[in-house]
Design a protein around this motif. Sequence first.
Motif, PDB file in Angstrom:
ATOM      1  N   TYR A  18       0.859  -1.183   0.000  1.00  0.00           N
ATOM      2  CA  TYR A  18       0.000   0.000   0.000  1.00  0.00           C
ATOM      3  C   TYR A  18       0.891   1.227   0.000  1.00  0.00           C
ATOM      4  CZ  TYR A  18      -3.199   3.617   1.671  1.00  0.00           C
ATOM      5  OH  TYR A  18      -3.927   4.779   1.805  1.00  0.00           O
ATOM      6  N   ALA A  19       0.691   2.117  -0.944  1.00  0.00           N
ATOM      7  CA  ALA A  19       1.541   3.302  -1.075  1.00  0.00           C
ATOM      8  C   ALA A  19       1.002   4.442  -0.220  1.00  0.00           C
ATOM      9  CB  ALA A  19       1.631   3.727  -2.541  1.00  0.00           C
ATOM     10  N   GLY A  20       1.056   4.241   1.081  1.00  0.00           N
ATOM     11  CA  GLY A  20       0.586   5.249   2.009  1.00  0.00           C
ATOM     12  C   GLY A  20       0.736   4.764   3.439  1.00  0.00           C
ATOM     13  N   ALA A  64      13.176  15.691  -7.374  1.00  0.00           N
ATOM     14  CA  ALA A  64      13.381  16.927  -8.135  1.00  0.00           C
ATOM     15  C   ALA A  64      13.941  18.031  -7.249  1.00  0.00           C
ATOM     16  CB  ALA A  64      12.061  17.369  -8.772  1.00  0.00           C
ATOM     17  N   ASP A  65      13.470  18.104  -6.017  1.00  0.00           N
ATOM     18  CA  ASP A  65      13.949  19.100  -5.058  1.00  0.00           C
ATOM     19  C   ASP A  65      13.450  18.699  -3.673  1.00  0.00           C
ATOM     20  OD1 ASP A  65      11.214  19.825  -5.038  1.00  0.00           O
ATOM     21  OD2 ASP A  65      11.549  21.393  -6.527  1.00  0.00           O
ATOM     22  N   GLN A  66      13.758  19.519  -2.677  1.00  0.00           N
ATOM     23  CA  GLN A  66      13.379  19.195  -1.306  1.00  0.00           C
ATOM     24  C   GLN A  66      11.859  19.200  -1.125  1.00  0.00           C
ATOM     25  OE1 GLN A  66      15.625  21.310   1.649  1.00  0.00           O
ATOM     26  NE2 GLN A  66      14.239  20.760   3.319  1.00  0.00           N
ATOM     27  N   ALA A  67      11.178  20.081  -1.850  1.00  0.00           N
ATOM     28  CA  ALA A  67       9.714  20.131  -1.751  1.00  0.00           C
ATOM     29  C   ALA A  67       9.090  18.840  -2.270  1.00  0.00           C
ATOM     30  CB  ALA A  67       9.187  21.342  -2.524  1.00  0.00           C
ATOM     31  N   HIS A  68       9.674  18.295  -3.332  1.00  0.00           N
ATOM     32  CA  HIS A  68       9.198  17.011  -3.863  1.00  0.00           C
ATOM     33  C   HIS A  68       9.357  15.914  -2.826  1.00  0.00           C
ATOM     34  CE1 HIS A  68       9.804  13.624  -7.066  1.00  0.00           C
ATOM     35  NE2 HIS A  68       8.608  13.565  -6.513  1.00  0.00           N
ATOM     36  N   LEU A  69      10.510  15.877  -2.164  1.00  0.00           N
ATOM     37  CA  LEU A  69      10.744  14.889  -1.109  1.00  0.00           C
ATOM     38  C   LEU A  69       9.704  15.036  -0.003  1.00  0.00           C
ATOM     39  CD1 LEU A  69      14.076  13.823   0.502  1.00  0.00           C
ATOM     40  CD2 LEU A  69      12.287  14.764   1.959  1.00  0.00           C
ATOM     41  N   ALA A  70       9.432  16.263   0.417  1.00  0.00           N
ATOM     42  CA  ALA A  70       8.480  16.492   1.505  1.00  0.00           C
ATOM     43  C   ALA A  70       7.081  16.007   1.130  1.00  0.00           C
ATOM     44  CB  ALA A  70       8.446  17.975   1.870  1.00  0.00           C
ATOM     45  N   ARG A  71       6.676  16.226  -0.115  1.00  0.00           N
ATOM     46  CA  ARG A  71       5.358  15.757  -0.557  1.00  0.00           C
ATOM     47  C   ARG A  71       5.285  14.232  -0.537  1.00  0.00           C
ATOM     48  NH1 ARG A  71       6.149  19.830  -4.438  1.00  0.00           N
ATOM     49  NH2 ARG A  71       6.708  18.280  -6.033  1.00  0.00           N
ATOM     50  N   GLU A  72       6.368  13.580  -0.971  1.00  0.00           N
ATOM     51  CA  GLU A  72       6.378  12.132  -0.972  1.00  0.00           C
ATOM     52  C   GLU A  72       6.317  11.566   0.447  1.00  0.00           C
ATOM     53  OE1 GLU A  72       6.937   9.734  -4.182  1.00  0.00           O
ATOM     54  OE2 GLU A  72       5.420  11.290  -3.982  1.00  0.00           O
ATOM     55  N   PHE A  73       6.999  12.206   1.388  1.00  0.00           N
ATOM     56  CA  PHE A  73       6.938  11.753   2.775  1.00  0.00           C
ATOM     57  C   PHE A  73       5.518  11.859   3.309  1.00  0.00           C
ATOM     58  CE2 PHE A  73      11.323  11.135   2.790  1.00  0.00           C
ATOM     59  CZ  PHE A  73      11.790  10.769   4.037  1.00  0.00           C
ATOM     60  N   ARG A  74       4.836  12.935   2.983  1.00  0.00           N
ATOM     61  CA  ARG A  74       3.462  13.081   3.473  1.00  0.00           C
ATOM     62  C   ARG A  74       2.535  12.054   2.818  1.00  0.00           C
ATOM     63  NH1 ARG A  74       2.196  16.734   6.938  1.00  0.00           N
ATOM     64  NH2 ARG A  74       3.474  18.587   7.312  1.00  0.00           N
ATOM     65  N   ASP A  75       2.742  11.787   1.521  1.00  0.00           N
ATOM     66  CA  ASP A  75       1.889  10.821   0.828  1.00  0.00           C
ATOM     67  C   ASP A  75       2.120   9.399   1.316  1.00  0.00           C
ATOM     68  OD1 ASP A  75       0.748  12.812  -0.677  1.00  0.00           O
ATOM     69  OD2 ASP A  75       1.917  12.398  -2.491  1.00  0.00           O
ATOM     70  N   LEU A  76       3.386   9.029   1.529  1.00  0.00           N
ATOM     71  CA  LEU A  76       3.732   7.642   1.822  1.00  0.00           C
ATOM     72  C   LEU A  76       3.822   7.340   3.313  1.00  0.00           C
ATOM     73  CD1 LEU A  76       6.452   7.070  -0.930  1.00  0.00           C
ATOM     74  CD2 LEU A  76       4.026   6.468  -0.997  1.00  0.00           C
ATOM     75  N   ALA A  77       3.952   8.377   4.135  1.00  0.00           N
ATOM     76  CA  ALA A  77       4.090   8.136   5.571  1.00  0.00           C
ATOM     77  C   ALA A  77       3.146   8.970   6.424  1.00  0.00           C
ATOM     78  CB  ALA A  77       5.527   8.413   6.009  1.00  0.00           C
ATOM     79  N   GLY A  78       2.537   9.998   5.839  1.00  0.00           N
ATOM     80  CA  GLY A  78       1.652  10.853   6.615  1.00  0.00           C
ATOM     81  C   GLY A  78       2.377  11.739   7.598  1.00  0.00           C
ATOM     82  N   GLU A  79       3.678  11.936   7.400  1.00  0.00           N
ATOM     83  CA  GLU A  79       4.505  12.716   8.308  1.00  0.00           C
ATOM     84  C   GLU A  79       5.437  13.630   7.530  1.00  0.00           C
ATOM     85  OE1 GLU A  79       4.491  12.971  11.471  1.00  0.00           O
ATOM     86  OE2 GLU A  79       3.715  11.134  12.393  1.00  0.00           O
ATOM     87  N   THR A  80       5.937  14.661   8.209  1.00  0.00           N
ATOM     88  CA  THR A  80       6.987  15.476   7.631  1.00  0.00           C
ATOM     89  C   THR A  80       8.292  14.691   7.673  1.00  0.00           C
ATOM     90  OG1 THR A  80       7.640  16.482   9.733  1.00  0.00           O
ATOM     91  CG2 THR A  80       5.867  17.564   8.491  1.00  0.00           C
TER      92      THR A  80
END
Length: 277
Positions: free
Chosen positions: A90-92, A253-269
């Motif tokens: 599950y990707a989240g 792509a950048d740090q903002a991209h990483l932050a979005r992926e963390f929120r999508d896949l882990a629900g955390e910063t």
Amino acid sequence: MPIEMQRRKEQDRSISGLFEMRRRLPNPALDGVVTDICGYRETAPGYFHNTEYASLTVPLVISFAEPFAIGLGRTPGDNDRFASFAAGLYAGPVMIQSFGGACCVQVNFTPLGARRFFGRPMSELADRMVALDDVLGLEGIALRERLGNAPDWNMRFDLAEMFVAGRLAAARETPAEIAWAYDRIVFSGGRTRIASLAEKLGWSRKHLAGRFTDATGIGPKTLSRIARFNRALGLSRQQASGWADIAADCGYADQAHLAREFRDLAGETPTALSMGV
């Protein structure tokens, strides 16, 4: 939280007498199929909450007591109760609650190992929990009874290993092309180009995606996202590099991209998750 283990040695952990946890690395014959086997028992009334982030682990949970409350990407509701079950990728984030009466054995499979063990397309398990009798039938019910009657964790782990090994003896091997492509993605931390993999295999991207969905439950692009996220999380806990450097190292792509992926896949910063919050 990771626990250091030696092969076929069990490790105990308890917190304030509220629960006990034991883990074992499997017999070498199960390498590449099972990552570890866990025993968990709550020893006092209470409320337990845990959020698990997206991973490349397919768990088989065999319960002898009260069920867990589990929500995919959300807080579980009153109807989200699961005792013995298998759960696909599950990707989240996955929210898990229990209430002081849980006791279970959990066998953690690799995605390709799970495909061999269950003998069915992993798309049937992706993004959901499937009851034990639906994935293993009468064999699963009999295994649950044997594990529940076993006198201790050591015996339960032995029985679980023997059961897995027995099913694998009659299972088909993973197609070499899929094993190769999967390893490329995982070992590169999700940085391998999917188009390049398809080209080297002589397949279309659509064909590759279909084969991956059968073998792992998700397409190669989503699997790459999860692998990339886990690599970034691991780096954040091992070194003092800033998030911008980790993002670049892991192919974001950048740090903002990483932050979005963390929120999508882990629900955390990123910061909260790297600190184990």
